[in-house]
Design an enzyme around this catalytic site. Sequence first.
Site, PDB file in Angstrom:
ATOM      1  N   MET A  59      -8.935   9.025   8.592  1.00 15.49           N
ATOM      2  CA  MET A  59      -9.383   9.524   7.282  1.00 15.49           C
ATOM      3  C   MET A  59     -10.398  10.654   7.440  1.00 15.49           C
ATOM      4  SD  MET A  59      -9.860   5.867   5.335  1.00 15.49           S
ATOM      5  CE  MET A  59     -10.688   5.035   6.682  1.00 15.49           C
ATOM      6  N   ASP A  62       0.824  -1.200   0.000  1.00 18.93           N
ATOM      7  CA  ASP A  62       0.000   0.000   0.000  1.00 18.93           C
ATOM      8  C   ASP A  62       0.859   1.250   0.000  1.00 18.93           C
ATOM      9  OD1 ASP A  62      -2.503  -0.956  -0.068  1.00 18.93           O
ATOM     10  OD2 ASP A  62      -2.828  -0.929   2.096  1.00 18.93           O
ATOM     11  N   LYS A  81      -0.766   2.249  -7.227  1.00 18.71           N
ATOM     12  CA  LYS A  81      -0.628   2.698  -8.632  1.00 18.71           C
ATOM     13  C   LYS A  81      -1.621   1.985  -9.551  1.00 18.71           C
ATOM     14  CE  LYS A  81       3.159   5.382  -8.432  1.00 18.71           C
ATOM     15  NZ  LYS A  81       4.395   4.810  -7.952  1.00 18.71           N
TER      16      LYS A  81
HETATM   17  C1  LIG Z   1      -7.159   3.402   4.981  1.00 25.66           C
HETATM   18  S1  LIG Z   1      -6.805   3.823   6.621  1.00 25.66           S
HETATM   19  C2  LIG Z   1      -5.795   2.500   7.098  1.00 25.66           C
HETATM   20  C3  LIG Z   1      -5.530   2.419   8.564  1.00 25.66           C
HETATM   21  C4  LIG Z   1      -4.535   1.359   8.932  1.00 25.66           C
HETATM   22  N1  LIG Z   1      -5.006   0.046   8.549  1.00 25.66           N
HETATM   23  C5  LIG Z   1      -4.188   1.361  10.417  1.00 25.66           C
HETATM   24  O1  LIG Z   1      -4.523   0.411  11.148  1.00 25.66           O
HETATM   25  O2  LIG Z   1      -3.534   2.320  10.858  1.00 25.66           O
HETATM   26  C6  LIG Z   1      -5.700   5.171   6.387  1.00 25.66           C
HETATM   27  C7  LIG Z   1      -5.785   6.197   7.499  1.00 25.66           C
HETATM   28  O3  LIG Z   1      -5.044   5.758   8.631  1.00 25.66           O
HETATM   29  C8  LIG Z   1      -4.511   6.865   9.288  1.00 25.66           C
HETATM   30  N2  LIG Z   1      -3.048   6.735   9.307  1.00 25.66           N
HETATM   31  C9  LIG Z   1      -2.332   5.723   8.820  1.00 25.66           C
HETATM   32  N3  LIG Z   1      -1.019   5.912   9.051  1.00 25.66           N
HETATM   33  C10 LIG Z   1      -0.912   7.078   9.710  1.00 25.66           C
HETATM   34  C11 LIG Z   1       0.162   7.829  10.236  1.00 25.66           C
HETATM   35  N4  LIG Z   1       1.426   7.406  10.147  1.00 25.66           N
HETATM   36  N5  LIG Z   1      -0.108   9.006  10.858  1.00 25.66           N
HETATM   37  C12 LIG Z   1      -1.370   9.431  10.982  1.00 25.66           C
HETATM   38  N6  LIG Z   1      -2.418   8.777  10.495  1.00 25.66           N
HETATM   39  C13 LIG Z   1      -2.209   7.608   9.870  1.00 25.66           C
HETATM   40  C14 LIG Z   1      -4.962   8.102   8.535  1.00 25.66           C
HETATM   41  O4  LIG Z   1      -6.166   8.550   9.115  1.00 25.66           O
HETATM   42  C15 LIG Z   1      -5.182   7.533   7.174  1.00 25.66           C
HETATM   43  O5  LIG Z   1      -6.060   8.343   6.420  1.00 25.66           O
END
Ligand SMILES: C[S@@+](CC[C@H](N)C(=O)[O-])C[C@H]1O[C@@H](n2cnc3c(N)ncnc32)[C@H](O)[C@@H]1O
Length: 413
Positions: A343, A206, A228
């Site tokens: 998100m 991802d 991509k």
């Molecule tokens: C599609 S979700 C996936 C979440 C992921 N599976 C998890 O458990 O962290 C993506 C969202 O996770 C959050 N996110 C993921 N990595 C992050 C990071 N390093 N810092 C802040 N938010 C993060 C954000 O809100 C982002 O929009």
Amino acid sequence: MTSSPYPLGLRLHGRRVVVVGGGAVATRRVPALLDAGADVLLVAPELTPALRARADAGRLHWVPRRFVPEDLDGAWLVQVAVDDPMAAASVSAVAAERRIFCVRADDRTAATAWTPAVTRHGPVTVAVLGGGDPRRAMTVRDAVRDLLAVRLAPDGIAGRPDASTGTTGGRQAGRVALVGAGPGDPELITVKGWRLLTEADVVVADRLVPGLLLDELRPDVELVDASKIPYGPSRAQEEINQILVDRALAGAFVVRLKGGDPYVFGRGGEELLACAAAGVPVTVVPGVTSSIAAPAAAGIPVTHRGVAHEFTVVSGHLAPDAPASLVRWDALAGLHGTLVVLMGLKNLAAITATLIAHGRSPQTPAAVVQEATTGTQRVLRSTLGEVAADALTAELRPPAVVVVGDVVNALDS
Ligand SMILES: C[S@@+](CC[C@H](N)C(=O)[O-])C[C@H]1O[C@@H](n2cnc3c(N)ncnc32)[C@H](O)[C@@H]1O
């Protein structure tokens, strides 16, 4: 005269092992005995809290007093874990009289058995004796462990075992592992996740997975950048599912590497179902989710004694008034605890307005953590009433986690 020890694998299931002493050494030794299924009798006037917890849970028998010879009745092995050499010697003397092997923490030369340095990989156990030098044994054990991490097959495979296509070159072929890569810091992947990654023939990654993890892949690994893939989100997901299935059916070991945890807004469930439908076995390796790690990286615990007894993780991907939204924002506004929104940056103004409209105080502390656990992490502290405007002014951008609740200031001194 010193002679070489004779290595054995003791099968202790249901067999009595007596541990004398309830301190730090016993605390380290007892878990492996319990793991081997031993019937552990612990003889010690006092126990460490960790041992006490095991005794309270009924996992071992505790006799709260000093050792007496009858304690060895029916024993197959004795572990002496006391500092007092006189007490230790008297236990070994009784053990020797009864021909019971005796491990001694205080004096290995007086012992009739030694405990090796151990590393375990699924069904394989490697035990190393260092010729009387425990540090040497541990150094060799660590080297073997690193080697096994690269060479050995993944374990804990779920799914249809009959669909396995066997192994090629020592690797597991025809399988998929859904691996959580953690929030951003490459060191926050789990040991198991890392091990499977080093095993992979194909990695489907991802956008949010730590780049440094990919940097360390073997040159012959096929890397598929899932971000991509053209088409919209649902077609792209179908494409990803198809890639996982096709590569696995062609005999590859495929690691699907996902940011955070695969099952937290990660669509891991859909991928597992697609693989299962095609008869491809899948193992799932949980990851450190950003919903907890991002607040933590900003010094915010999602729960704190006397402050928050619950935390709720919610997707802010859809606006509160979107017909497809499954989130009860009105109900969330009534909670006292911590709300973590993933998100949610795009819809932050609507989300905070809805929470306030349904009763959450605009003064409630709020924070936004962007790119948590990476070198570019940013943290914004505000209130529920102001955070949307402040985030705009600060030009915060995804990926970001929004935290709402009194925990935001809980660790401020
Ligand atoms: C599609 S979700 C996936 C979440 C992921 N599976 C998890 O458990 O962290 C993506 C969202 O996770 C959050 N996110 C993921 N990595 C992050 C990071 N390093 N810092 C802040 N938010 C993060 C954000 O809100 C982002 O929009």
